[in-house]
Design a protein around this motif. Structure first.
Motif, mmCIF file in Angstrom:
data_model
loop_
_atom_site.group_PDB
_atom_site.id
_atom_site.type_symbol
_atom_site.label_atom_id
_atom_site.label_comp_id
_atom_site.label_asym_id
_atom_site.label_seq_id
_atom_site.Cartn_x
_atom_site.Cartn_y
_atom_site.Cartn_z
ATOM 1 N N GLN A 190 1.488 4.366 -2.923
ATOM 2 C CA GLN A 190 1.423 5.794 -2.629
ATOM 3 C C GLN A 190 2.679 6.536 -3.080
ATOM 4 N N GLY A 191 3.597 5.832 -3.720
ATOM 5 C CA GLY A 191 4.775 6.482 -4.264
ATOM 6 C C GLY A 191 6.041 6.298 -3.466
ATOM 7 N N ARG A 248 11.448 8.225 -0.662
ATOM 8 C CA ARG A 248 10.465 8.951 -1.464
ATOM 9 C C ARG A 248 10.998 10.336 -1.747
ATOM 10 N N ALA A 276 0.826 -1.212 0.000
ATOM 11 C CA ALA A 276 0.000 0.000 0.000
ATOM 12 C C ALA A 276 0.854 1.253 0.000
ATOM 13 N N LEU A 277 1.959 1.244 0.768
ATOM 14 C CA LEU A 277 2.869 2.388 0.767
ATOM 15 C C LEU A 277 3.536 2.558 -0.590
#
Length: 257
Positions: A37-38, A58, A33-34
């Motif tokens: 999110q990029g 990130r 999931a992370l």
């Protein structure tokens, strides 16, 4: 204060690049999931207390993501032991910074550069050089003692970013029968007229420009070099513009011969 030729880029100065996700095995759901999110997930690492760590980053920000023992939750933060010692910092070094910087070094190796100095010299530097950058020429002259003594080789990554003629000048030097001689003559002050080149050479300059911008750099010259840490890791460092006397010695690996 460093002296340099500056571009219009406003990106942050960093040599970190994002790595590919760890392995081919499926990631736990919170980690996946992370990632969606990029957040780039790099290396899976051991962590105490039943946790599983994942090196991540990130937009150049490094982090460790900790997966809880039940595999249902993830936490991004700093892990301390019972003595208050920061355990995450060492994990960031080994699992994020070192591998990312190794990838960056490989990208520099694969760029389009001009050899300056003995190919067998024990120390290698990569320098982003614009033919219209007066400070690039000054740094070229400052490095001569080490280069001519065979102690350092510089690989000039030719970019065209400062003025409208910069791309053509970079291509003209790269396309010369002897690019090293052409760069030397230009660095010594010999006039150079830009000329049209094959599309292959122009694409090399474009690729170098993309690398420069992708690394978040804003100034020429920018010189990248490797250094060894006390714990045995190879780290990547860079100097923007003209270095101070002490930084020049650090860059070249020692006093002038």
């Amino acid at each position: 204060m460093a002296t340099f030729c500056k571009t219009v880029s406003l990106a942050a100065l960093t040599l970190a690049v994002l790595a590919a996700p760890v392995g081919a095995e499926p990631l736990p759901a919170p980690i996946e999931a992370l990632k969606a999110q990029g957040i780039a997930i790099h290396e899976r690492i051991d962590a105490p207390g039943g946790l599983t760590g994942f090196g991540a980053s990130r937009q150049g920000q490094e982090m460790i993501v900790y997966l809880t023992p039940d595999g249902e939750h993830a936490v991004i933060g700093t892990l301390f032991d019972q003595n208050g010692e920061n355990l995450t910092e060492a994990q960031l070094e080994a699992a994020v910074r070192v591998p990312l910087e190794a990838q960056t070094w490989q990208r520099l190796e694969e760029s389009h550069w001009i050899q300056d100095g003995d190919v067998d010299a024990p120390r290698t530097l990569y320098m982003f050089t614009d033919a219209n950058c007066t400070y690039c020429k000054r740094l070229w002259r400052q490095t001569r003692p080490w280069v001519e003594a065979g102690q350092v080789q510089i690989r000039h990554i030719m970019v065209g970013i400062l003025t409208p003629t910069s791309p053509a000048l970079a291509a003209t030097i790269l396309a010369a029968d002897d690019p090293t001689a052409a760069l030397t003559a230009h660095s010594e002050g010999e006039p150079l007229e830009p000329s049209a080149q094959d599309i292959e050479i122009e694409e090399q300059v474009y690729a170098n420009n993309q690398l420069f911008e992708g690394l978040g750099l804003v100034a020429t010259p920018t010189t990248a070099f490797q250094r060894e840490t006390e714990d045995g890791h190879t780290r990547l460092d860079r100097i923007e513009g003209l270095p101070s006397e002490q930084r020049l010695i650090e860059l070249m690996g020692g006093e002038a011969p």
